[in-house]
Design a protein around this motif. Structure first.
Motif, PDB file in Angstrom:
ATOM      1  N   VAL A 173      -0.087  -5.529   8.182  1.00 30.78           N
ATOM      2  CA  VAL A 173      -0.406  -4.263   7.517  1.00 30.78           C
ATOM      3  C   VAL A 173       0.816  -3.791   6.736  1.00 30.78           C
ATOM      4  O   VAL A 173       1.952  -3.901   7.218  1.00 30.78           O
ATOM      5  CB  VAL A 173      -0.820  -3.193   8.542  1.00 30.78           C
ATOM      6  N   ILE A 174       0.580  -3.282   5.536  1.00 26.65           N
ATOM      7  CA  ILE A 174       1.624  -2.567   4.792  1.00 26.65           C
ATOM      8  C   ILE A 174       1.209  -1.109   4.678  1.00 26.65           C
ATOM      9  O   ILE A 174       0.096  -0.800   4.263  1.00 26.65           O
ATOM     10  CB  ILE A 174       1.872  -3.183   3.408  1.00 26.65           C
ATOM     11  N   ASP A 175       2.121  -0.236   5.065  1.00 26.14           N
ATOM     12  CA  ASP A 175       1.836   1.200   5.079  1.00 26.14           C
ATOM     13  C   ASP A 175       3.040   1.931   4.494  1.00 26.14           C
ATOM     14  O   ASP A 175       4.049   1.315   4.158  1.00 26.14           O
ATOM     15  CB  ASP A 175       1.548   1.659   6.517  1.00 26.14           C
ATOM     16  N   GLY A 176       2.919   3.230   4.382  1.00 26.10           N
ATOM     17  CA  GLY A 176       4.020   4.033   3.877  1.00 26.10           C
ATOM     18  C   GLY A 176       3.528   5.248   3.130  1.00 26.10           C
ATOM     19  O   GLY A 176       2.333   5.383   2.834  1.00 26.10           O
ATOM     20  N   PRO A 177       4.434   6.157   2.795  1.00 24.84           N
ATOM     21  CA  PRO A 177       4.058   7.380   2.094  1.00 24.84           C
ATOM     22  C   PRO A 177       3.545   7.100   0.689  1.00 24.84           C
ATOM     23  O   PRO A 177       3.752   6.013   0.134  1.00 24.84           O
ATOM     24  CB  PRO A 177       5.378   8.171   2.040  1.00 24.84           C
ATOM     25  N   ASP A 178       2.893   8.090   0.110  1.00 21.45           N
ATOM     26  CA  ASP A 178       2.434   7.971  -1.266  1.00 21.45           C
ATOM     27  C   ASP A 178       3.631   7.739  -2.180  1.00 21.45           C
ATOM     28  O   ASP A 178       4.674   8.381  -2.040  1.00 21.45           O
ATOM     29  CB  ASP A 178       1.712   9.257  -1.677  1.00 21.45           C
ATOM     30  N   GLY A 179       3.482   6.777  -3.103  1.00 19.71           N
ATOM     31  CA  GLY A 179       4.572   6.473  -4.017  1.00 19.71           C
ATOM     32  C   GLY A 179       5.558   5.459  -3.487  1.00 19.71           C
ATOM     33  O   GLY A 179       6.588   5.200  -4.120  1.00 19.71           O
TER      34      GLY A 179
END
Length: 228
Positions: A9-15
């Motif tokens: 999975v790749i995740d993170g904040p917007d931008g």
């Protein structure tokens, strides 16, 4: 590397550059002669996309937080049953855009208990948790500069300004994003930072403030180190 049957999975904040890094990682993994199946959360199935439509098409100010969390988990349950488990069983690599890790950041930032999120996740996906979650880490001001959006610096009363996960959606209305105070996004980032110590499966943070090529190289190294 022996990546057949792995769930990443790749995740993170917007931008944070998730789309770019998902594409690059998918191409790199595909070059390893192992099939790659792309998935997205929420949605990714006919039923999941209907749930996604409910979450996108209705004013979240009118939706109870528990209802919202359960809808996200219902979409994940269908995604895992219909896409993820069958792909893993036939030896493919599953590469997913967001997963339960996102709820652990966005909805917990809104005040939903993390323990409840993880318990609901266990019900939704059983033992099918990612083998590796990569969180692309950027400060909120960097993320918003990249997207061209500007969050409010002060909180608004509407629940839509304070809670939920609408920020997770590509194509979400900009005003819904802008309505969230900057402090909310800082809290989201802080919660992503806490994930490695609380998430049931491995989580690695990658500095995504660097040029895309450098981030892609770092992501590939994380995959080698964690799963190679």
């Amino acid at each position: 590397m022996k990546l057949a049957g792995k769930f990443i999975v790749i995740d993170g904040p917007d931008g944070s550059g998730k789309g770019t890094q998902l594409d690059r990682l998918g191409a790199w993994l595909g070059a390893q002669s192992t099939p790659v199946v792309r998935a997205r959360d929420p949605g990714g199935t006919v039923i999941g996309d209907r749930i996604r439509h409910v979450l996108l098409g209705y004013d979240l100010a009118d939706m109870d937080p528990a209802c919202e969390a359960l809808l996200f988990m219902a979409s994940r349950a269908q995604l895992v049953a219909e896409i993820v488990r069958p792909a893993l069983a036939r030896g493919a690599i599953v590469l997913c855009d967001r997963f339960i890790s996102a709820t652990c950041a966005y909805q917990v930032a809104a005040g939903f208990p993390r323990e409840t999120v993880l318990a609901l996740g266990q019900i939704a996906v059983g033992t099918t948790w990612p083998d590796l979650t990569i969180v692309l880490d950027v400060p909120p001001d960097v993320g918003f500069a990249r997207t061209g959006r500007t969050p409010q610096n002060t909180a608004r009363k509407a629940r839509q300004a304070e809670t939920g996960q609408l920020a997770m959606f590509a194509g979400a209305r900009p005003d819904a994003m802008e309505a969230r105070p900057l402090e909310f996004h800082r809290r989201v980032r802080a919660l992503f930072h806490e994930l490695p110590s609380v998430y049931p499966r491995p989580v690695v943070l990658v500095d995504a403030t660097r040029p895309a090529d450098e981030v892609a190289t770092a992501v590939q190294q994380v995959v080698r180190d964690a799963l190679g």
